[in-house]
Design an enzyme around this catalytic site. Structure first.
Site, short mmCIF file in Angstrom:
data_model
loop_
_atom_site.label_atom_id
_atom_site.label_comp_id
_atom_site.label_asym_id
_atom_site.label_seq_id
_atom_site.Cartn_x
_atom_site.Cartn_y
_atom_site.Cartn_z
N PHE A 10 0.84 -1.20 0.00
CA PHE A 10 0.00 0.00 0.00
C PHE A 10 0.88 1.26 0.00
CE2 PHE A 10 -2.46 2.59 3.35
CZ PHE A 10 -3.16 3.31 2.41
N ALA B 253 6.85 -5.70 5.80
CA ALA B 253 6.50 -6.03 7.19
C ALA B 253 5.20 -6.79 7.20
CB ALA B 253 6.35 -4.74 8.00
N TYR C 260 4.15 -6.41 17.40
CA TYR C 260 4.43 -5.52 16.27
C TYR C 260 5.13 -4.24 16.74
CZ TYR C 260 3.19 -2.34 12.38
OH TYR C 260 3.21 -1.42 11.35
N1 NAD Z 1 -0.60 1.06 7.01
C1 NAD Z 1 -0.39 1.63 8.19
O1 NAD Z 1 -1.32 2.18 8.82
C2 NAD Z 1 0.99 1.63 8.80
C3 NAD Z 1 1.17 2.33 10.01
C4 NAD Z 1 2.43 2.32 10.59
C5 NAD Z 1 3.48 1.68 9.98
N2 NAD Z 1 3.30 1.00 8.82
C6 NAD Z 1 4.45 0.33 8.22
O2 NAD Z 1 4.63 0.83 6.90
C7 NAD Z 1 5.18 -0.19 6.07
C8 NAD Z 1 4.30 -0.35 4.84
O3 NAD Z 1 2.99 -0.69 5.30
P1 NAD Z 1 1.76 -0.91 4.32
O4 NAD Z 1 0.56 -0.36 4.99
O5 NAD Z 1 2.12 -0.47 2.97
O6 NAD Z 1 1.64 -2.49 4.40
P2 NAD Z 1 1.44 -3.54 3.22
O7 NAD Z 1 1.14 -4.83 3.91
O8 NAD Z 1 0.50 -3.05 2.20
O9 NAD Z 1 2.90 -3.58 2.57
C9 NAD Z 1 3.93 -4.37 3.06
C10 NAD Z 1 4.47 -5.15 1.88
O10 NAD Z 1 5.51 -5.99 2.38
C11 NAD Z 1 5.40 -7.22 1.72
N3 NAD Z 1 6.04 -8.26 2.55
C12 NAD Z 1 5.64 -8.72 3.77
N4 NAD Z 1 6.48 -9.67 4.18
C13 NAD Z 1 7.43 -9.81 3.23
C14 NAD Z 1 8.55 -10.64 3.09
N5 NAD Z 1 8.87 -11.55 4.02
N6 NAD Z 1 9.31 -10.51 1.98
C15 NAD Z 1 8.99 -9.61 1.01
N7 NAD Z 1 7.93 -8.81 1.09
C16 NAD Z 1 7.16 -8.91 2.18
C17 NAD Z 1 3.91 -7.46 1.53
O11 NAD Z 1 3.64 -8.36 0.48
C18 NAD Z 1 3.40 -6.06 1.25
O12 NAD Z 1 3.32 -5.80 -0.14
C19 NAD Z 1 5.27 -1.44 6.93
O13 NAD Z 1 6.57 -1.54 7.45
C20 NAD Z 1 4.28 -1.16 8.05
O14 NAD Z 1 4.59 -1.87 9.23
C21 NAD Z 1 2.07 0.97 8.20
#
Ligand code: NAD
Length: 326
Positions: A18, A86, A152
């Protein structure tokens, strides 16, 4: 300011996700030489990358960051790394061992390889979850993480401290960004851990009263995904290292208010139904103090909740070709 991205080689782990997909869209106009994406597509997906997957500077590797050879190939010769891959908070709670491998061991491997290959800077996606229930509202970065109760949040704190120690031991430059509650088009809509606002959009579509678990008083600080992506670019471009920044919208919105906004922007007269609460996240309040990001990264959120919810709704209903039942 100098454009450090021009002609550079950049790795984005989780770039099919995302937020990662928006970061790549912000990077492309700044003319990097190469953008490498490693993503195993456990979430995210090819649809998120449709605006850039065919761009010749983009190289997508459908693979796992736990694959050390793949990770090293991605990092070798790279100038900058956005480490975004993640698992979600509920996913970590459901499977902490996998959480350990992806959220703790992998950042260690990333940091180690970044030192080995002399990466110039890492932008680490942290989270407001590091605070648990914060001590102050708005919450400054100096609030401590001792109230966090989630795996987390613990993993994100470890990530920040890991990069900090690597800065101290090896001089590896990094910035950690603590996103608050990200939302916007491309958020996960059909996974096991779909966010509540998507479930409410389904209710609006079906003309069913949306359910609020608990009394709806839990607050969050909703920040639009493109604003988050811009904070990533700012964190790379700014002459800032060894710092963590809150990235939020500075607006405290209760779940009840969020639902009101969603109903309003969709011209719906449905009413919320309240049911007993049940959540993995024990935090009842969130509100970011973003003064530090404003000052050092010149980060200013640009999208209001009304505007963002309109865009989210338009995207979701278009994606599903849905007409809303009033
Ligand atoms: N969305 C939120 O509200 C939010 C808030 C705080 C922090 N974050 C952090 O921001 C970052 C991006 O979040 P997001 O919302 O885009 O999440 P998301 O789940 O859409 O994106 C994470 C991507 O990582 C990939 N992934 C997971 N495990 C993997 C692995 N072992 N190897 C390769 N790829 C892998 C997934 O396929 C996914 O496309 C993350 O680190 C998340 O923890 C997100």
């Amino acid at each position: 300011m100098q454009n450090k991205i021009k002609d550079s080689r950049i790795l984005v782990t989780g770039g099919a996700g995302f937020i990662g997909s928006y970061v790549i869209e912000e990077l492309i106009p700044l003319q990097p030489k190469k953008i490498i994406i490693i993503d195993n597509l456990v979430r995210g997906g090819l649809a998120n990358m449709k605006n850039f997957i065919n761009n010749p500077i983009v190289e997508f590797h459908h693979g796992d960051i736990r694959d050390l050879e793949l990770l090293e190939n991605g990092i070798a010769g790279t100038d900058y790394v956005f480490h975004m891959a993640a698992l979600r908070i509920n996913s970590c709670a459901a499977n902490p061992r996998e959480g350990f491998e992806v959220m703790l061991k992998s950042p260690f491997e990333v940091a180690t390889l970044c030192v080995k290959h002399k990466v110039k800077k890492v932008i680490y996606s942290s989270s407001a979850s590091v605070y648990g229930l914060a001590q102050h509202f708005p919450t400054p970065e100096t609030d401590n993480p001792y109230n966090n109760q989630t795996f987390y949040g613990a993993a994100k704190m470890w990530g920040e401290q890991l990069f900090r120690s690597f800065k101290f031991m090896y001089g590896l430059d990094y910035v950690a960004l603590r996103y608050f509650n990200a939302y916007g088009p491309r958020m996960d809509t059909d996974g096991k851990y779909t966010e509540v606002m998507i479930k409410w959009l389904d209710c609006i579509r079906d003309g069913k009263n949306p359910v609020i678990f608990g009394d709806g008083s839990t607050t969050m600080d909703f920040v639009y995904v493109r604003d988050i992506a811009k904070s990533n670019i700012a964190a790379l471009q700014a002459d800032v290292t060894d710092e963590a920044f809150n990235i939020g919208n500075c607006e405290e919105t209760s779940l009840k208010e969020l639902l009101e906004v969603l109903l309003k922007v969709n011209h719906s007269s449905l009413r919320p139904e309240f049911r007993e609460g049940n959540s993995i996240n024990p935090v009842s309040r969130r509100l970011a103090d973003i003064s530090k990001a404003k000052e050092l990264l010149k980060f200013i959120p640009t999208i209001s909740l009304d505007q963002g919810m309109k865009e989210l709704s338009a995207w979701y209903f278009e994606k599903n070709k849905i007409t809303v039942t009033e």
